[in-house]
Design an enzyme around this catalytic site. Structure first.
Site, PDB file in Angstrom:
ATOM      1  N   HIS A  17       0.841  -1.203   0.000  1.00  0.00           N
ATOM      2  CA  HIS A  17       0.000   0.000   0.000  1.00  0.00           C
ATOM      3  C   HIS A  17       0.875   1.252   0.000  1.00  0.00           C
ATOM      4  CE1 HIS A  17      -3.130  -2.625   2.217  1.00  0.00           C
ATOM      5  NE2 HIS A  17      -3.615  -2.406   1.003  1.00  0.00           N
ATOM      6  N   LYS A  41     -15.927  -7.702   5.925  1.00  0.00           N
ATOM      7  CA  LYS A  41     -14.816  -8.338   6.630  1.00  0.00           C
ATOM      8  C   LYS A  41     -14.867  -8.005   8.114  1.00  0.00           C
ATOM      9  CE  LYS A  41     -11.574  -7.840   2.747  1.00  0.00           C
ATOM     10  NZ  LYS A  41     -10.312  -7.213   2.350  1.00  0.00           N
ATOM     11  N   ARG A  90      -2.132  -6.333  -7.863  1.00  0.00           N
ATOM     12  CA  ARG A  90      -1.112  -7.347  -7.614  1.00  0.00           C
ATOM     13  C   ARG A  90      -1.188  -8.486  -8.619  1.00  0.00           C
ATOM     14  NH1 ARG A  90      -2.793  -9.151  -1.964  1.00  0.00           N
ATOM     15  NH2 ARG A  90      -4.738  -8.628  -2.959  1.00  0.00           N
ATOM     16  N   SER A 128      -3.061  -7.555   3.141  1.00  0.00           N
ATOM     17  CA  SER A 128      -3.462  -7.381   4.539  1.00  0.00           C
ATOM     18  C   SER A 128      -3.858  -8.710   5.161  1.00  0.00           C
ATOM     19  CB  SER A 128      -4.621  -6.380   4.634  1.00  0.00           C
ATOM     20  OG  SER A 128      -4.183  -5.102   4.237  1.00  0.00           O
TER      21      SER A 128
END
Length: 159
Positions: A17, A41, A90, A128
């Protein structure tokens, strides 16, 4: 003045990030890092802790501000005159997801645009969720997150 927003749950913020933030800050006069609470989440760190850790991590970047927000990203962007969304990619899977999101936002608000930045190859495996898993099993995450984030995680979770 060119403005952009890099939105995310940043739970926690990773060095991947931070790479996207640093690179984006060089290309826009104003970069807003927008921290939101992802309702899909379970939160690892409270939003307030994420915001404070991020503020510390970007304190050397004068054109970067960190905020938290609720509601639709596009509505926040219109309200605050931010025409560009930054998305870090990514993998192909990230692209497929983000492409759909960008198209929906553009459909709702034609004046908003999305810029995609590829993550550096050495950071493409860092997410994360990977950080949370490594930390949960007692692993060392110090090379995966900024120091301020590591301190916040250790303080909040007091292992």
């Amino acid at each position: 003045m060119s403005s952009a927003i890099f939105p995310g749950s940043f739970d926690p913020v990773s060095n991947g990030h931070m790479d996207i933030i640093r690179r984006s800050a060089k290309n826009f006069d104003r970069l807003v890092v927008g921290v939101f609470n992802n309702i899909r989440k379970k939160s690892f760190l409270p939003v307030e802790v994420r915001v404070e850790a991020l503020k510390e991590a970007v304190k050397d970047m004068e054109n970067v501000e960190v905020v938290s927000f609720d509601g639709l990203l596009a509505d926040y962007m219109v309200k605050h005159d931010i025409p560009v969304i930054i998305r870090g990619l990514r993998s192909v899977t990230d692209f497929e997801y983000e492409q759909g999101q960008a198209q929906v936002i553009r459909q709702i608000h034609p004046g908003l645009d999305t810029f995609f930045l590829l993550t550096k190859p050495e950071l493409s495996c860092v997410s994360s969720s990977v950080i949370r898993e490594i930390y949960g099993f007692g692993g060392d995450i110090s090379t995966l997150v900024p120091e301020s984030v590591l301190i916040a995680i250790e303080h909040f979770n007091k292992k």
